[in-house]
Design an enzyme around this catalytic site. Structure first.
Site, PDB file in Angstrom:
ATOM      1  N   CYS A  12       0.851  -1.180   0.000  1.00 41.44           N
ATOM      2  CA  CYS A  12       0.000   0.000   0.000  1.00 41.44           C
ATOM      3  C   CYS A  12       0.889   1.232   0.000  1.00 41.44           C
ATOM      4  O   CYS A  12       2.097   1.122   0.174  1.00 41.44           O
ATOM      5  CB  CYS A  12      -0.880   0.046   1.250  1.00 41.44           C
ATOM      6  SG  CYS A  12      -2.180  -1.204   1.275  1.00 41.44           S
ATOM      7  N   GLY A  38      -0.772   0.419  -5.121  1.00 35.63           N
ATOM      8  CA  GLY A  38      -2.107  -0.115  -4.851  1.00 35.63           C
ATOM      9  C   GLY A  38      -3.109   0.500  -5.780  1.00 35.63           C
ATOM     10  O   GLY A  38      -3.184   1.723  -5.889  1.00 35.63           O
ATOM     11  N   ASN A 112       0.711   1.287   6.001  1.00 35.70           N
ATOM     12  CA  ASN A 112       1.350   0.393   5.030  1.00 35.70           C
ATOM     13  C   ASN A 112       2.140  -0.634   5.826  1.00 35.70           C
ATOM     14  O   ASN A 112       2.982  -0.256   6.641  1.00 35.70           O
ATOM     15  CB  ASN A 112       2.288   1.214   4.120  1.00 35.70           C
ATOM     16  CG  ASN A 112       3.128   0.351   3.189  1.00 35.70           C
ATOM     17  OD1 ASN A 112       4.249   0.705   2.866  1.00 35.70           O
ATOM     18  ND2 ASN A 112       2.603  -0.767   2.755  1.00 35.70           N
ATOM     19  N   GLY A 113       1.849  -1.913   5.603  1.00 35.17           N
ATOM     20  CA  GLY A 113       2.574  -2.955   6.326  1.00 35.17           C
ATOM     21  C   GLY A 113       1.650  -4.058   6.766  1.00 35.17           C
ATOM     22  O   GLY A 113       0.586  -4.255   6.165  1.00 35.17           O
ATOM     23  N   CYS A 246      12.682  -3.479   3.746  1.00 36.48           N
ATOM     24  CA  CYS A 246      12.279  -4.531   2.797  1.00 36.48           C
ATOM     25  C   CYS A 246      13.123  -4.475   1.512  1.00 36.48           C
ATOM     26  O   CYS A 246      13.083  -3.478   0.777  1.00 36.48           O
ATOM     27  CB  CYS A 246      10.815  -4.322   2.455  1.00 36.48           C
ATOM     28  SG  CYS A 246      10.245  -5.313   1.075  1.00 36.48           S
ATOM     29  N   TYR A 252      11.643  -4.555  -6.654  1.00 36.86           N
ATOM     30  CA  TYR A 252      10.437  -4.523  -7.479  1.00 36.86           C
ATOM     31  C   TYR A 252       9.448  -3.385  -7.202  1.00 36.86           C
ATOM     32  O   TYR A 252       8.977  -2.742  -8.129  1.00 36.86           O
ATOM     33  CB  TYR A 252       9.709  -5.864  -7.357  1.00 36.86           C
ATOM     34  CG  TYR A 252       8.357  -5.873  -8.020  1.00 36.86           C
ATOM     35  CD1 TYR A 252       8.242  -5.874  -9.400  1.00 36.86           C
ATOM     36  CD2 TYR A 252       7.192  -5.854  -7.257  1.00 36.86           C
ATOM     37  CE1 TYR A 252       6.992  -5.858 -10.016  1.00 36.86           C
ATOM     38  CE2 TYR A 252       5.945  -5.831  -7.864  1.00 36.86           C
ATOM     39  CZ  TYR A 252       5.851  -5.841  -9.240  1.00 36.86           C
ATOM     40  OH  TYR A 252       4.625  -5.822  -9.840  1.00 36.86           O
ATOM     41  N   ASP A 355      14.961 -10.427 -15.482  1.00 37.22           N
ATOM     42  CA  ASP A 355      13.762 -10.057 -14.738  1.00 37.22           C
ATOM     43  C   ASP A 355      14.174  -9.791 -13.300  1.00 37.22           C
ATOM     44  O   ASP A 355      15.214 -10.282 -12.838  1.00 37.22           O
ATOM     45  CB  ASP A 355      12.683 -11.151 -14.814  1.00 37.22           C
ATOM     46  CG  ASP A 355      11.278 -10.574 -14.552  1.00 37.22           C
ATOM     47  OD1 ASP A 355      11.175  -9.379 -14.191  1.00 37.22           O
ATOM     48  OD2 ASP A 355      10.296 -11.319 -14.705  1.00 37.22           O
ATOM     49  N   CYS A 392       6.124 -13.748   2.602  1.00 38.62           N
ATOM     50  CA  CYS A 392       6.386 -12.523   3.362  1.00 38.62           C
ATOM     51  C   CYS A 392       5.275 -12.343   4.386  1.00 38.62           C
ATOM     52  O   CYS A 392       4.107 -12.471   4.046  1.00 38.62           O
ATOM     53  CB  CYS A 392       6.415 -11.327   2.418  1.00 38.62           C
ATOM     54  SG  CYS A 392       6.505  -9.759   3.314  1.00 38.62           S
TER      55      CYS A 392
HETATM   56  P1  AMP Z   1       5.470 -14.579 -11.463  1.00 38.31           P
HETATM   57  O1  AMP Z   1       4.928 -14.455 -12.819  1.00 38.31           O
HETATM   58  O2  AMP Z   1       4.449 -15.092 -10.491  1.00 38.31           O
HETATM   59  O3  AMP Z   1       6.750 -15.349 -11.377  1.00 38.31           O
HETATM   60  O4  AMP Z   1       5.756 -13.092 -10.951  1.00 38.31           O
HETATM   61  C1  AMP Z   1       6.979 -12.497 -11.230  1.00 38.31           C
HETATM   62  C2  AMP Z   1       6.772 -11.126 -11.749  1.00 38.31           C
HETATM   63  O5  AMP Z   1       5.925 -10.351 -10.888  1.00 38.31           O
HETATM   64  C3  AMP Z   1       8.115 -10.430 -11.831  1.00 38.31           C
HETATM   65  O6  AMP Z   1       8.280 -10.085 -13.164  1.00 38.31           O
HETATM   66  C4  AMP Z   1       8.010  -9.232 -10.920  1.00 38.31           C
HETATM   67  O7  AMP Z   1       8.270  -8.066 -11.670  1.00 38.31           O
HETATM   68  C5  AMP Z   1       6.595  -9.209 -10.391  1.00 38.31           C
HETATM   69  N1  AMP Z   1       6.531  -9.327  -8.911  1.00 38.31           N
HETATM   70  C6  AMP Z   1       7.452  -9.760  -8.059  1.00 38.31           C
HETATM   71  N2  AMP Z   1       7.001  -9.757  -6.789  1.00 38.31           N
HETATM   72  C7  AMP Z   1       5.745  -9.303  -6.852  1.00 38.31           C
HETATM   73  C8  AMP Z   1       4.739  -9.035  -5.879  1.00 38.31           C
HETATM   74  N3  AMP Z   1       4.955  -9.308  -4.590  1.00 38.31           N
HETATM   75  N4  AMP Z   1       3.565  -8.521  -6.287  1.00 38.31           N
HETATM   76  C9  AMP Z   1       3.337  -8.270  -7.570  1.00 38.31           C
HETATM   77  N5  AMP Z   1       4.244  -8.533  -8.550  1.00 38.31           N
HETATM   78  C10 AMP Z   1       5.428  -9.020  -8.197  1.00 38.31           C
HETATM   79 FE1  SF4 Z   2      10.307  -7.504   1.871  1.00 42.61          FE
HETATM   80 FE2  SF4 Z   2       8.699  -9.282   2.962  1.00 42.61          FE
HETATM   81 FE3  SF4 Z   2      10.768 -10.113   1.503  1.00 42.61          FE
HETATM   82 FE4  SF4 Z   2      11.191  -8.982   3.895  1.00 42.61          FE
HETATM   83  S1  SF4 Z   2      10.134 -10.931   3.518  1.00 42.61           S
HETATM   84  S2  SF4 Z   2      12.288  -8.545   1.962  1.00 42.61           S
HETATM   85  S3  SF4 Z   2       9.564  -7.463   3.962  1.00 42.61           S
HETATM   86  S4  SF4 Z   2       9.018  -8.943   0.758  1.00 42.61           S
END
Ligand code: AMP
Ligand code: SF4
Length: 469
Positions: A12, A38, A112-113, A246, A252, A355, A392
């Site tokens: 968020c 968000g 946020n959190g 984080c 990302y 990526d 996470c």
């Molecule tokens: P996936 O297709 O599930 O492997 O998601 C990987 C892609 O989603 C990467 O290209 C990242 O840019 C993006 N990404 C990584 N972490 C997140 C996240 N927590 N929420 C939304 N997108 C994410």
């Molecule tokens: Fe960030 Fe959560 Fe990963 Fe820690 S566990 S680096 S807070 S995404």
């Protein structure tokens, strides 16, 4: 034992301002800069010194404020929020800021959190007579403050904050005060800036740039910042522990033009690419990045490897983030709609595709296939962060362990699954070298989703059954 999070979590964004006659409008612009954090709901609460007023709804910032009456949102102070909702919890009640009115005054909260012990605290509060309006973990703070209300407000607030376990950046606004608090490890980013005589606060510094404010400082872990018409003051509600910002904010989430904990996001991503090229070189013709979040790392990889950086993929910018689609089928379709290969660039070439991360593997698999269909001879996937093997618990959308491809397959197995000719990840040390600045105070990152070493742990936690932000 840590609880397994069911479903998706969220990130968020928060924005606040004190001491400006156009507080609501500036917050609206600030929220635009944070829209990437968000897209499911947004809101603003203003204070004219006597009353708090609210406007919030589901949708993008633009849609939410299309019909807003800014005349009605008068006041020199405001806080705002953009929300990333999850399946089944996208109701208006959970859209922030949350506003509570009582005979002794009103309070608005934006967060946020993730409060890890919210379930337990909520149970205690309900047994003491609290009735909750939302399913949001944020609401717990309002009830905790009220429970401590025999003390003065600041003491009650600090005591309430000490009861929380988790990751948080909070904006708390009363008629005549704005409070900012971050958890003792400072997991979520939050900075303070100046706009003329006004104070501004935001999850990311890109919001300061958009409204023309200048960066002043980061909020320090365990700090309660108090802003009112007399100026700004600082209190310590908990001893600061070593900072664990984080790491995924750099990898990302955050915008490349933001500085998170005073480190520029683009610069850190570029260094991730440089480190990755040093650790995992491969013979190829071109380097390309997945837009937008991997472009910086791809530039770094190309620079270090001496190979040309090319635009091998382009993004249709009118399609939302893949993650917003709730089911796997829709997510896969989403990737196809979002990205297109540039045939003229990749045809007949050995391509290194950078990526930033792999979560479920959907994106990488699709892109490798796309590049090959467009005539790439080989596709070597290089990931600018370590394998995500753990969920996470601190407010980031990171799925369950079962869904995390790196938690369930070997490197070879993953390469096969996504159809890559080779696959390599950045090491944890490489990631730290790219982010952590030894010359600055309060540095240090959380890497729990890569290592399983959680900096904040709530023991005996039940499955999380409320909404987080
Ligand atoms: P996936 O297709 O599930 O492997 O998601 C990987 C892609 O989603 C990467 O290209 C990242 O840019 C993006 N990404 C990584 N972490 C997140 C996240 N927590 N929420 C939304 N997108 C994410
Ligand atoms: Fe960030 Fe959560 Fe990963 Fe820690 S566990 S680096 S807070 S995404």
């Amino acid at each position: 034992m840590l609880a397994e999070i069911k479903g998706l979590n969220e990130e968020c964004g928060v924005f606040g301002i004190w001491g400006h006659e156009k507080a609501a409008e500036i917050t609206y612009y600030g929220l635009h800069a944070l829209q990437h954090r968000g897209q499911d709901g947004a809101g603003v609460v203003t204070s004219d010194g006597e009353r708090l007023k609210i406007h919030k709804d589901l949708g993008l910032v633009n849609d939410v404020f299309k019909n807003a009456d800014f005349q009605d949102l008068q006041g020199n102070a405001a806080i705002g929020h953009v929300r990333y909702a999850t399946q089944g919890d996208g109701g208006i009640d959970n859209i922030q800021p949350l506003l509570f009115r009582s005979q002794t005054g009103s309070v608005a909260l934006a967060h946020n959190g993730n409060i890890m012990n919210a379930y337990k605290l909520r149970g205690e509060l309900e047994r003491d007579g609290s009735i909750f309006q939302t399913t949001s973990d944020t609401e717990v703070l309002a009830h905790l403050i009220k429970r401590n209300s025999t003390s003065d407000y600041e003491t009650a607030l600090m005591e309430a904050l000490r009861s929380l376990v988790g990751a948080y950046a909070f904006l708390i606004m009363k008629e005549n005060k704005l409070y900012i608090a971050t958890d003792p490890r400072g997991l979520r980013p939050i900075s303070i800036g100046r706009l003329g005589g006004a104070y501004v606060v935001a999850s990311e510094t890109c919001a300061f740039d958009l409204v023309g404010a200048s960066f002043e400082r980061e909020v320090i872990p365990g700090e309660l910042v108090v802003i009112d018409n007399n100026g700004i003051s600082s209190k310590k509600f908990a001893d600061a522990e070593p900072r664990t910002m984080c790491a995924m904010e750099y990898v990302y989430f955050s915008r490349p033009d933001s500085n998170v904990n005073r480190v520029n996001v683009h610069a850190s991503r570029k260094k991730m690419g440089i480190e990755l090229a040093k650790e995992s070189p491969v013979e190829a013709d071109v380097v390309t990045g997945v837009p937008d979040s991997s472009i910086s790392a791809a530039i770094g990889y190309a620079e270090q490897s001496g190979l040309p950086y090319e635009l091998g993929l382009i993004k249709n910018r009118y399609v939302g983030r893949t993650f917003i689609q709730p089911s796997q089928d829709l997510r896969e379709q989403g990737v196809k709609m979002k990205l297109s290969p540039v045939r003229g660039i990749v045809e007949g070439k050995r391509v290194i595709m950078i990526d930033d991360s792999i979560v479920r593997g959907t994106t990488s698999k699709r892109i490798v296939r796309m590049l090959k269909d467009a005539g790439a001879l080989e596709v070597h996937v290089r990931i600018a962060s370590p394998p995500i093997t753990n969920p996470c618990y601190y407010g980031i959308d990171m799925s369950t362990k079962e869904e995390l491809i790196a938690a369930n397959y070997s490197l070879y197995g993953m390469a096969k699954l996504i159809g890559a000719d080779s696959l390599a990840y950045l090491s944890e040390e490489g990631l730290k070298r790219a982010i952590v600045r030894e010359d600055l105070p309060h540095q240090g990152i959380c890497t729990a989703c890569f290592t399983g070493e959680y900096p904040v742990i709530e023991k005996g936690q039940k499955t999380i059954e409320y909404t987080k932000c």
